[in-house]
Scaffold this motif. Structure first.
Motif, short mmCIF file in Angstrom:
data_model
loop_
_atom_site.label_atom_id
_atom_site.label_comp_id
_atom_site.label_asym_id
_atom_site.label_seq_id
_atom_site.Cartn_x
_atom_site.Cartn_y
_atom_site.Cartn_z
N ARG A 242 16.84 -2.65 8.98
CA ARG A 242 17.70 -3.76 8.82
C ARG A 242 16.51 -4.08 7.39
NH1 ARG A 242 17.61 -5.18 14.24
NH2 ARG A 242 19.96 -4.92 15.13
N ARG A 243 17.57 -4.33 6.47
CA ARG A 243 16.94 -5.18 5.23
C ARG A 243 15.85 -6.67 5.11
NH1 ARG A 243 18.51 -5.66 -0.58
NH2 ARG A 243 20.22 -4.72 -0.27
N GLY A 244 16.61 -7.11 6.46
CA GLY A 244 15.37 -8.61 6.32
C GLY A 244 14.06 -8.15 7.29
N GLU A 245 13.90 -6.53 7.97
CA GLU A 245 12.72 -6.42 8.09
C GLU A 245 12.14 -5.58 8.09
OE1 GLU A 245 14.11 -4.53 13.49
OE2 GLU A 245 14.90 -3.15 11.81
N ILE A 246 12.98 -5.18 6.60
CA ILE A 246 11.78 -4.08 5.27
C ILE A 246 11.71 -5.43 4.51
CG2 ILE A 246 11.80 -2.96 3.39
CD1 ILE A 246 14.71 -1.44 5.00
N THR A 247 12.36 -6.42 4.43
CA THR A 247 11.74 -7.69 3.21
C THR A 247 10.28 -8.37 4.31
OG1 THR A 247 13.56 -8.73 3.77
CG2 THR A 247 13.76 -7.26 1.97
N ALA A 248 10.70 -8.74 5.42
CA ALA A 248 9.62 -9.19 6.27
C ALA A 248 8.25 -7.99 6.83
CB ALA A 248 10.23 -9.79 7.18
N ILE A 249 8.85 -7.15 7.06
CA ILE A 249 7.44 -6.27 7.66
C ILE A 249 6.49 -5.18 6.63
CG2 ILE A 249 7.21 -4.51 9.62
CD1 ILE A 249 9.73 -6.12 11.36
N LEU A 250 7.39 -4.54 6.47
CA LEU A 250 6.90 -3.19 4.84
C LEU A 250 5.98 -4.58 4.24
CD1 LEU A 250 7.02 -0.70 4.14
CD2 LEU A 250 8.26 -1.63 2.26
N PRO A 251 6.22 -5.59 3.76
CA PRO A 251 5.01 -6.06 3.27
C PRO A 251 3.74 -6.18 3.40
CG PRO A 251 7.28 -7.34 2.50
CD PRO A 251 6.94 -6.61 3.49
N LEU A 252 3.74 -6.65 5.12
CA LEU A 252 2.31 -7.01 5.99
C LEU A 252 1.61 -5.27 6.04
CD1 LEU A 252 4.57 -9.08 8.45
CD2 LEU A 252 2.44 -10.10 6.60
N MET A 253 2.42 -4.12 6.13
CA MET A 253 2.05 -3.24 6.31
C MET A 253 1.97 -2.59 5.23
SD MET A 253 5.75 -1.19 8.25
CE MET A 253 5.78 -1.78 10.50
N LEU A 254 2.22 -2.76 3.48
CA LEU A 254 1.43 -2.00 2.61
C LEU A 254 0.64 -3.06 1.80
CD1 LEU A 254 4.70 -2.20 0.26
CD2 LEU A 254 3.55 -0.32 1.79
N ASP A 255 0.21 -4.22 2.61
CA ASP A 255 -0.90 -5.16 2.43
C ASP A 255 -2.22 -4.33 3.34
OD1 ASP A 255 0.36 -7.18 1.30
OD2 ASP A 255 0.14 -8.58 3.48
N GLY A 256 -1.99 -3.26 5.30
CA GLY A 256 -2.60 -3.20 5.35
C GLY A 256 -3.13 -1.32 4.93
N ILE A 257 -2.11 -1.07 4.65
CA ILE A 257 -2.38 0.60 3.94
C ILE A 257 -2.87 0.13 2.83
CG2 ILE A 257 -1.68 2.03 2.04
CD1 ILE A 257 0.90 2.04 4.08
N GLN A 258 -2.93 -0.47 1.93
CA GLN A 258 -3.81 -0.80 0.28
C GLN A 258 -5.29 -0.91 0.92
OE1 GLN A 258 -2.70 -2.11 -3.04
NE2 GLN A 258 -4.89 -0.49 -3.05
N LYS A 259 -5.86 -1.57 1.73
CA LYS A 259 -6.98 -1.90 2.32
C LYS A 259 -7.32 -0.17 3.49
CE LYS A 259 -6.83 -6.59 3.28
NZ LYS A 259 -7.13 -6.83 2.22
N LEU A 260 -6.75 0.25 4.56
CA LEU A 260 -6.71 1.30 4.61
C LEU A 260 -7.20 2.83 3.63
CD1 LEU A 260 -4.12 1.71 6.79
CD2 LEU A 260 -6.32 2.07 7.52
N ILE A 261 -6.54 2.99 2.51
CA ILE A 261 -6.78 3.73 1.08
C ILE A 261 -7.52 3.51 0.58
CG2 ILE A 261 -4.27 4.73 1.11
CD1 ILE A 261 -3.89 3.21 -1.19
N LEU A 262 -8.68 2.22 0.84
CA LEU A 262 -9.74 1.89 0.20
C LEU A 262 -10.65 2.39 0.95
CD1 LEU A 262 -9.29 -2.57 -1.05
CD2 LEU A 262 -9.35 0.35 -2.57
N LEU A 263 -10.51 2.51 2.30
CA LEU A 263 -11.69 3.44 3.33
C LEU A 263 -11.64 4.56 3.07
CD1 LEU A 263 -11.36 0.32 5.80
CD2 LEU A 263 -12.98 0.55 4.18
N ASP A 264 -10.50 4.86 2.90
CA ASP A 264 -9.92 6.81 2.61
C ASP A 264 -8.83 7.19 2.37
OD1 ASP A 264 -9.91 8.92 3.73
OD2 ASP A 264 -9.22 8.83 5.38
N PRO A 265 -9.48 7.17 0.97
CA PRO A 265 -8.60 7.56 -0.17
C PRO A 265 -7.65 9.04 0.36
CG PRO A 265 -10.79 7.54 -0.98
CD PRO A 265 -10.75 7.38 0.13
N LYS A 266 -8.12 9.58 1.54
CA LYS A 266 -7.89 11.05 1.42
C LYS A 266 -6.33 10.87 2.29
CE LYS A 266 -10.51 14.22 0.18
NZ LYS A 266 -11.73 15.00 0.91
N LEU A 267 -6.10 9.38 2.68
CA LEU A 267 -4.63 8.95 4.14
C LEU A 267 -3.45 9.34 2.74
CD1 LEU A 267 -6.02 6.21 5.68
CD2 LEU A 267 -5.90 8.13 6.56
N CYS A 268 -2.83 9.74 3.60
CA CYS A 268 -1.32 9.70 3.72
C CYS A 268 -0.56 9.10 4.15
CB CYS A 268 -1.13 11.50 3.19
SG CYS A 268 -2.05 12.22 1.50
#
Length: 436
Positions: A242-268
């Motif tokens: 749902r759009r509401g879920e995406i706009t609320a939850i995806l930004p949080l996930m992206l914050d986590g992903i940004q930090k994960l790829i700093l620790l391991d740039p080979k993560l996809c």
């Protein structure tokens, strides 16, 4: 009589076959008229599965009611389009209330004209239980397929369910105790995913699953063409549909992903979407982020492959997902996961006071303990997501969660050993014999 969940055994199968034989012999000479209503798109598959099981037992059933294309393919001539009932949200329901009341009157008129023997209401309890409550006093055998969430909150609704139904078909064994306490017939028939998950996704080695997923999708080929041999871990990200879920939850996930790829740039990271519109919404959120993050994520929609999101999960090492049915899919696919969810703060505070269960993820509710991490509300920060995913990817933690998921899955399979058609036939036969 309430049917508690029991393991598969020959005795159960023999009883089901006997009941089925009695049913066919008893009413073979009289057409069976079944009213059936799926009030939401998700119920169309459940309804079609039930109809197919019944049609396999006899070929003269008359189906009357409301359903989508799958139910219509099994012989239902829908009185009106299913979308007319698929209204979600308090404001939307209130605005559509006059038409919903009119739809109920039309259904009851059609059921009376057809002289239905059974009524099967699939999910949508607010609508279907009101229909059942009118029909049961008239002698119609009424079944609610998918229990309202009385196991989690507002148990007092059981009295309305008892007044409206003869039987409730539950998807999960943890739903049964509330019916046992109130002495109302309920049977665990299992979630349809137990029957529809492609076993080949489990039997095929993960590297082969990954190769086949990429081979059949141009977007994935383009993404992996220069980095396929240079991937440390593949993580499937599912922020909800749902759009509401995406706009609320995806930004949080992206914050986590940004930090994960700093620790391991080979993560996809792969984000499978349910349709093209969903793909655009997700991609729009990602496009506002850094180039480094955008380069680590591929957003894919593929209507040529059935259950594409399940294929993406099965090909991944870890799944990062919002709470919901996807957590059950990940468990059945034996994929370790981290659950991330955030609600409107007021909604969360209200739910926290009303809901009795301590978990939001189905694997945890089924296991009765925390086997998959849940990052809810303020816990769903980029730092916590990064830390939790990195911890899960450690071999020992990964193996422990995988073991717990497999154990919970096997327990669920053992306790969901009744097919819907035979369950209804058995209870109807007993009800009919009792009232004779």
């Amino acid at each position: 009589m309430t049917d508690s969940a029991t393991p598969h055994n020959e005795h159960t199968a023999a009883i089901a076959q006997t009941v089925s034989d009695q049913y066919v012999a008893t009413i073979k000479t009289t057409p069976l008229v079944i009213g059936i209503v799926a009030g939401e798109v998700s119920g169309d598959s459940l309804g079609a599965d039930f109809m197919q099981q019944m049609n396999n037992l006899r070929d003269d059933i008359i189906w009357v009611g409301v359903g989508g294309s799958k139910m219509q393919a099994q012989g239902l001539q829908s009185i009106f389009p299913l979308v007319r009932l698929a209204v979600m949200g308090l404001v939307e329901v209130m605005s559509q209330l006059p038409d919903l009341l009119k739809a109920r009157r039309e259904l009851l008129t059609a059921f009376k004209a057809a002289n239905i023997d059974w009524f099967i209401g699939i999910d949508a309890p607010d609508f279907n239980l009101r229909v059942s409550k009118k029909l049961k006093p008239q002698g119609v055998f009424c079944v609610q397929y998918v229990s309202p969430s009385i196991w989690a909150w507002r148990e007092s609704r059981i009295h309305n369910i008892k007044a409206a139904t003869n039987l409730v078909l539950c998807l999960f064994p943890f739903e049964l105790p509330v019916y046992e306490r109130h002495d109302h017939p309920a049977i665990c028939v299992g979630h349809p995913l137990l029957r529809t998950i492609d076993q080949a996704l489990l039997d095929t080695p993960i590297n082969q699953r990954r190769s086949e997923l990429v081979w059949h999708n141009d977007g994935l080929q383009q993404f992996f063409i220069e980095r396929f041999d240079d991937v440390s871990q593949l993580i499937c990200v599912m922020p909800g549909s749902r759009r509401g879920e995406i706009t609320a939850i995806l930004p949080l996930m992206l914050d986590g992903i940004q930090k994960l790829i700093l620790l391991d740039p080979k993560l996809c990271f792969i984000i499978p979407t349910v349709d093209q519109n969903h793909q655009y919404i997700v991609q729009d959120v990602i496009d506002r982020r850094s180039e480094q993050l955008r380069a680590a994520i591929v957003v894919v929609y593929d209507d040529s492959q059935p259950a594409f999101s399940q294929q993406a999960m099965a090909a991944s090492d870890v799944v990062m997902l919002a709470s919901g049915t996807a957590t059950l899919e990940a468990m059945l696919l034996e994929r370790p996961m981290v659950v991330i969810y955030q609600l409107n703060q007021l909604t969360y505070q209200i739910a926290k006071r009303l809901v009795k269960v301590p978990y939001v993820a189905l694997p945890n509710i089924l296991a009765g303990t925390m086997i998959v991490p849940e990052l809810i509300q303020e816990q769903a920060s980029g730092d916590n997501i990064c830390r939790t995913v990195m911890r899960l990817m450690q071999p020992r933690a990964y193996a422990e969660q995988l073991r717990d998921l497999v154990d919970t899955k096997q327990s669920l399979q053992q306790q969901s050993n009744h097919d819907p058609a035979n369950s209804v036939i058995e209870q109807w036969f007993m009800h009919d014999s009792h009232n004779a």
